[in-house]
Every structure is written in structure tokens, then in C-alpha cells.
Motif scaffolding. Structure first.
Motif, short mmCIF file in Angstrom:
data_model
loop_
_atom_site.label_atom_id
_atom_site.label_comp_id
_atom_site.label_asym_id
_atom_site.label_seq_id
_atom_site.Cartn_x
_atom_site.Cartn_y
_atom_site.Cartn_z
N GLU A 207 33.71 23.47 51.18
CA GLU A 207 34.50 24.47 50.47
C GLU A 207 33.64 25.69 50.11
N ALA A 208 32.42 25.43 49.64
CA ALA A 208 31.52 26.52 49.26
C ALA A 208 31.22 27.42 50.45
N GLN A 209 31.01 26.83 51.61
CA GLN A 209 30.72 27.61 52.80
C GLN A 209 31.93 28.43 53.24
N ARG A 210 33.11 27.86 53.08
CA ARG A 210 34.33 28.54 53.52
C ARG A 210 34.74 29.65 52.56
N ILE A 211 34.65 29.38 51.26
CA ILE A 211 35.17 30.30 50.25
C ILE A 211 34.11 31.28 49.77
N GLY A 212 32.85 30.88 49.86
CA GLY A 212 31.75 31.59 49.22
C GLY A 212 31.71 33.09 49.43
N PRO A 213 31.70 33.58 50.68
CA PRO A 213 31.55 35.03 50.87
C PRO A 213 32.63 35.86 50.17
N GLN A 214 33.88 35.45 50.29
CA GLN A 214 34.97 36.19 49.65
C GLN A 214 34.88 36.08 48.13
N LEU A 215 34.60 34.87 47.64
CA LEU A 215 34.52 34.66 46.19
C LEU A 215 33.41 35.50 45.59
N GLN A 216 32.24 35.51 46.21
CA GLN A 216 31.11 36.22 45.62
C GLN A 216 31.35 37.73 45.60
N GLU A 217 32.02 38.25 46.60
CA GLU A 217 32.32 39.68 46.61
C GLU A 217 33.24 40.05 45.45
N VAL A 218 34.28 39.27 45.25
CA VAL A 218 35.24 39.61 44.20
C VAL A 218 34.68 39.26 42.82
N ALA A 219 33.86 38.20 42.72
CA ALA A 219 33.26 37.84 41.43
C ALA A 219 32.37 38.96 40.91
N LEU A 220 31.63 39.60 41.81
CA LEU A 220 30.78 40.72 41.40
C LEU A 220 31.63 41.90 40.92
N LYS A 221 32.78 42.11 41.54
CA LYS A 221 33.67 43.19 41.10
C LYS A 221 34.21 42.90 39.70
N VAL A 222 34.56 41.64 39.45
CA VAL A 222 35.03 41.25 38.12
C VAL A 222 33.93 41.50 37.09
N PHE A 223 32.73 41.04 37.40
CA PHE A 223 31.61 41.19 36.47
C PHE A 223 31.30 42.65 36.21
N GLU A 224 31.25 43.45 37.27
CA GLU A 224 30.95 44.87 37.11
C GLU A 224 32.00 45.57 36.25
N THR A 225 33.26 45.29 36.52
CA THR A 225 34.35 45.92 35.76
C THR A 225 34.29 45.53 34.30
N TRP A 226 34.08 44.23 34.03
CA TRP A 226 34.00 43.77 32.63
C TRP A 226 32.81 44.43 31.94
N LEU A 227 31.64 44.42 32.60
CA LEU A 227 30.44 44.94 31.96
C LEU A 227 30.55 46.43 31.65
N GLN A 228 31.16 47.18 32.55
CA GLN A 228 31.36 48.60 32.28
C GLN A 228 32.19 48.82 31.03
N ARG A 229 33.25 48.02 30.87
CA ARG A 229 34.09 48.13 29.68
C ARG A 229 33.35 47.66 28.43
N ALA A 230 32.58 46.60 28.58
CA ALA A 230 31.88 46.01 27.42
C ALA A 230 30.81 46.94 26.88
N LEU A 231 30.18 47.70 27.78
CA LEU A 231 29.10 48.60 27.37
C LEU A 231 29.56 50.01 27.05
#
Length: 232
Positions: A207-231
Motif C-alpha cells: 500500500e505504501a508503495q502504491r499510495i506513497g507518491p500521491q500522498l506525500q505530494e498532497v500531504a506537503l501541500k496540506v502542511f504548507e497551507t496550514w503553516l502559512q496560516r499559522a504563522l
């Protein structure tokens, strides 16, 4: 220089994919291990961001692990400051406890990849960027949503998966930070838990091999968006 204080309980549950992203943007990262480090004079207010990471213990294990008492004091101090704070799995449970909510066993292990179901508040949060992409779950305890916090997400297994307090505090039961290219560390580090739960490591690896690339791309977008708002 911008700074991040990361509280790490086991070596492989670190900032994961968030770490190189942060370093590339000029953040200095300081890891603190509350199981061995002296926390007495640690300044938890000064860093631009504090992240409390996961681990295979309970948020109410004070009697078993005395450091939990000190860590809870750190979490409360950071929350009181109103500055940016992210809690992941155990870290989110510590935050929920510090905010007066219950943390308790679900009676089942939620381990594997599946999407979150977002609440109305969640659809207005950075988590909306996930867009039904499966995320990594790895927990057996659950928090209640603290009073005054927004309930952001749920799954069929656990109804309380994420909460926020204003724009600066985010608690995630799931592991958006996990580097799926390093899933083997998780499979080895939590081998006993997987065996007891009857979960096949080969299936998780696939599952990690199949989902990983897409998940990591979108997870970084979530983190970046949240952090921009938080700071902001």
C-alpha cells in the motif's frame, strides 16, 4: 533564523517528509527526546513552530513513563502561548488532554491507509486538499474533540481524527508526515503491534508503495497551507 522544535519519542517517527521541506526554506530544526533529554529549562515558546510527534505509548501513561508529566507541562505552555503547534498521533492526544479532553482506547487498532471523511469545518481547512487521498493511520487510542476546538475529520473506525484551535493549533491522529519510502522502519519498529493486531506487513508495504507518491505530494501541500496560516 526560523526555528522548529520537534518532540520525538521513537527515532523513526520523526518529521519525515516535512523535514527536508522545512530545511529547504531556512528552518533550523531541533529534536528533543523527552525519554532521555533534560526538559527542565527548555524554552517551548520561542520556536516559530513546535511539533509533537507520535509514539507507541498512551497520553495518560504518567505512572508508567514519568517524563509524560514534564511533556504535558511543555504542551500546555506552548498552547498557552498561542503560537503555531502541530500534534501528530500521540502528540495530538497530548494536546487534546492538555485542552481538557479525554483520550482513551478505541478497542481496535486502526492501522493502514484509508481516506478521511471531512466535517463541514474540515472542508474549510487545509485538510480539504487531501481530496480523498488515503492517509496513514497507526493508532489504538482516540481523543475527544476539546471544548472550543473545531472537529475536522473522522473515519469509520474512529470518529475523532483531527481538530484545530484557531489557525495556529492542529491535532492530527493520522501520519501525514510519514515518509512512505521509509515504511520498513515502521514495519520493524512496530512488528509486535502488527503481529498482535493480525496485520500483514507485506500488505502495508505494498500500500505504501502504491499510495506513497500521491500522498506525500498532497500531504506537503496540506502542511504548507496550514503553516502559512499559522504563522500569518
Amino acid at each position: 533564523m526560523k526555528t522548529v522544535l520537534a518532540v520525538r519519542h521513537v527515532h523513526f517517527e520523526d518529521l519525515g517528509i516535512f523535514e527536508p521541506w522545512l530545511r529547504a526554506r531556512g528552518y533550523e530544526i531541533c529534536y528533543i527526546d523527552p525519554t532521555i533529554d533534560n526538559l527542565d529549562h527548555l524554552d517551548v515558546v520561542a520556536p516559530d513552530l513546535m511539533v509533537v510527534l507520535g509514539g507507541p505509548i498512551g497520553a495518560f501513561d504518567d505512572a508508567i513513563h514519568p517524563f509524560v508529566t514534564q511533556e504535558m507541562a511543555m504542551v500546555k505552555a506552548r498552547l498557552a502561548s498561542g503560537r503555531a503547534m502541530l500534534g501528530i498521533c500521540l502528540g495530538a492526544q497530548f494536546m487534546a488532554r492538555a485542552l481538557g479532553a479525554r483520550v482513551y482506547p478505541m478497542g481496535v487498532k486502526e492501522i493502514g491507509f484509508s481516506p478521511l471523511t471531512l466535517t463541514a469545518q474540515g472542508q474549510q481547512s487545509p485538510l480539504a486538499l487531501l481530496n480523498d487521498v488515503p492517509v496513514l493511520h497507526w493508532h489504538g487510542d482516540q481523543f475527544d474533540i476539546p471544548a472550543g476546538a473545531d472537529h475536522l475529520a473522522l473515519t469509520s473506525v474512529g470518529k475523532h481524527q483531527a481538530f484545530s484551535v484557531g489557525s495556529t493549533v492542529l491535532g492530527l491522529q493520522c501520519h501525514l508526515e510519514a515518509d512512505t519510502a521509509r515504511i520498513e522502519q515502521w514495519l520493524v519498529g512496530h512488528a509486535s503491534e502488527l503481529s498482535q493486531a493480525g496485520i500483514d506487513p507485506n500488505a502495508l508495504r505494498a500500500e505504501a508503495q502504491r499510495i506513497g507518491p500521491q500522498l506525500q505530494e498532497v500531504a506537503l501541500k496540506v502542511f504548507e497551507t496550514w503553516l502559512q496560516r499559522a504563522l500569518a
